[in-house]
Every structure is written in C-alpha cells, then in structure tokens.
Design an enzyme around this catalytic site. Structure first.
Site, PDB file in Angstrom:
ATOM      1  N   LEU A   3       0.861  -1.178   0.000  1.00 14.05           N
ATOM      2  CA  LEU A   3       0.000   0.000   0.000  1.00 14.05           C
ATOM      3  C   LEU A   3       0.899   1.230   0.000  1.00 14.05           C
ATOM      4  O   LEU A   3       1.976   1.223   0.610  1.00 14.05           O
ATOM      5  CB  LEU A   3      -0.893   0.028   1.249  1.00 14.05           C
ATOM      6  CG  LEU A   3      -2.071  -0.942   1.320  1.00 14.05           C
ATOM      7  CD1 LEU A   3      -2.709  -0.881   2.693  1.00 14.05           C
ATOM      8  CD2 LEU A   3      -3.087  -0.656   0.236  1.00 14.05           C
ATOM      9  N   ASP A   4       0.446   2.303  -0.651  1.00 13.00           N
ATOM     10  CA  ASP A   4       1.193   3.562  -0.604  1.00 13.00           C
ATOM     11  C   ASP A   4       1.379   3.979   0.853  1.00 13.00           C
ATOM     12  O   ASP A   4       0.542   3.683   1.719  1.00 13.00           O
ATOM     13  CB  ASP A   4       0.430   4.683  -1.322  1.00 13.00           C
ATOM     14  CG  ASP A   4       0.084   4.322  -2.754  1.00 13.00           C
ATOM     15  OD1 ASP A   4       0.862   3.591  -3.380  1.00 13.00           O
ATOM     16  OD2 ASP A   4      -0.972   4.774  -3.224  1.00 13.00           O
ATOM     17  N   THR A   5       2.433   4.732   1.110  1.00 16.75           N
ATOM     18  CA  THR A   5       2.711   5.202   2.469  1.00 16.75           C
ATOM     19  C   THR A   5       1.535   6.010   3.019  1.00 16.75           C
ATOM     20  O   THR A   5       1.178   5.895   4.194  1.00 16.75           O
ATOM     21  CB  THR A   5       3.988   6.056   2.480  1.00 16.75           C
ATOM     22  OG1 THR A   5       5.056   5.268   1.953  1.00 16.75           O
ATOM     23  CG2 THR A   5       4.348   6.496   3.891  1.00 16.75           C
TER      24      THR A   5
END
Length: 253
Positions: free
Chosen positions: A117-119
C-alpha cells in the site's frame, strides 16, 4: 505438527484419519464430521470421500467441506494487518521511516508482505512467512478483488460511476473496475467505494484523479473475503480457515 494453534497427531507415515483431522481443525465435532463424510459433503483432491477411516496427509491433501477449502496443516502463518497512514509497506527502510516490521517486531517469523500500500494509504495488507503464497497473491494473473474506500474532492455523479465501470485507460494501460458505489456526498467532497483486481503503483489514486476527483484519503477495506472491519490501526490477526482457503484457491495453491 499444528494448524491454527491446534496440535495435529499423525501416524508414523504422516497420515491421519480424515474425520479426526476435520474435528481437530475445528470443522465440527468428530460425530458431525463423520456425518458430513457419509452425506458426501467432504472432498479430498477432487474426489468425494464417504469411507470412514480414510487416511490423508494433512500437509498436502486438498480438502473441501461443503465446498469450502480447508487449509492444509502448515508451519506458515497468514496475517491480516491494518496498516496506518505514514507506515512504509516494506520490512526495512534505509531512510529510517516506520515500516511494517515495526508493527510486527514481536513476531518470531520472518514475514513477507503480500503486495503493498502507498505510504499515505491505510488499511488491509496481508503478511505471511509463506513465500510462494506471497508471490502468487501479488502476481496479476491471480486476480483477487481488492476493495477501497476513498474520500475524494468534488461531488461524484452517476456519469462518473458509469465512466469508471466502462473502463479507463491510464498512461500505463487500461484499468478494469469491477464495482463502484457512491457512499456519501458531503458538499465539496465525496466518499466512494471501488473494487478492482489491479495492484499497479498508486492505481486507485491515479484512476480517480483521471476522472477529475483527486483522492484526499484512501483506505483498503478488503482483499477477497478478508475484511478490515474490527482491526484497529496497527493491529493484526490470523486469517480464518475460510478466508485462507478462499485465497489459496485464488492463488491455485
């Protein structure tokens, strides 16, 4: 040999009576498991097994009870984690940012993350020490529905839903959206739910930006039948037998 915290006792050949394995795996009582076999509700490696006393290898047999996959006995762990915003989807980071490893430091296993997942995206991510499972689940040819809830800028209209469902082509190719639902419109922002198979980098953000609704907040709420619901940020839990069985089937394992 254990599964889901239960010790599975096998004979010297590594085999166990099928009804005993079903009972020890938590399917039902031993008597009910015998009834399920006699009713023709139990399959082993694609064949219905009705003979009581049939022995199986609990590590390799593909067992289904009333159509549902029973995961094999394994030393592997399969975990669902609620990743908070700001945590990097890696097990280490040269820049010293908080990682998934920081959330599972008390675990004895060497864990892999399944996809990422994106940060700045929160929500459901799977962790395991089963490298084959992690690799298969992350591969685009093994399509598993991923559900996201996004808070976006602007009011989302039905025409935008239609546009998304008809397919959108981004700079790195087309994106298929399985489902879109407008959850709520709150003046100058909207909350939408999307279901996609894709795992490309920042795919949901790029997709919604493309149709004119930049994402303000994004959360992944489900992977297949595995739900985020009930997990606090940073909390993790074991997958259930049913959840793991469905994912093993999806990954052809």
């Amino acid at each position: 040999m254990s599964t889901a915290g239960r010790e599975i006792q096998t004979d010297e050949d590594g085999l166990i009576r099928l009804q005993k394995l079903l009972a020890q795996s938590g399917v039902a009582s031993r008597r009910r498991c015998e009834e399920l076999m006699l009713e023709g509700a139990v399959e082993v490696d694609g064949e219905v097994v009705t003979r009581l006393g049939t022995k199986v290898d609990p590590r390799t047999a593909v067992i289904r009870v009333e159509g549902k996959r029973l995961p094999p006995v394994s030393a592997h762990v399969y975990l669902a984690l609620n990743k908070p915003r700001g945590v990097v989807s890696t097990m280490s980071d040269p820049e010293g940012r908080k990682t998934l490893q920081d959330l599972v430091d008390d675990r004895p296993e060497r864990l892999f993350h399944v996809g990422r997942l994106d940060t700045d995206t929160s929500g459901l991510i799977l962790l395991t020490n089963d490298g084959d499972f992690a690799q298969r689940m992350a591969h685009p040819s093994y399509e598993v529905d991923k559900t996201y809830v996004a808070e976006v800028q602007g009011e989302v209209f039905r025409r935008t839903v239609k546009q998304l469902l008809e397919g959108v082509t981004l700079e790195d190719g087309p994106v298929t959206v399985e489902k879109v639902r407008i959850v709520e419109v709150l003046g100058e922002r909207s909350i939408v739910e999307l279901v996609i198979h894709e795992g490309r980098n920042r795919i949901v953000r790029r997709l919604l930006d493309h149709v004119g609704h930049p994402v303000r907040r994004l959360t992944r709420t489900a992977i297949g039948s595995v739900q985020l619901k009930g997990l606090a940020p940073g909390e993790l839990r074991d997958l259930t037998h049913d959840e793991l069985g469905e994912l093993l089937d999806a990954a052809s394992l």
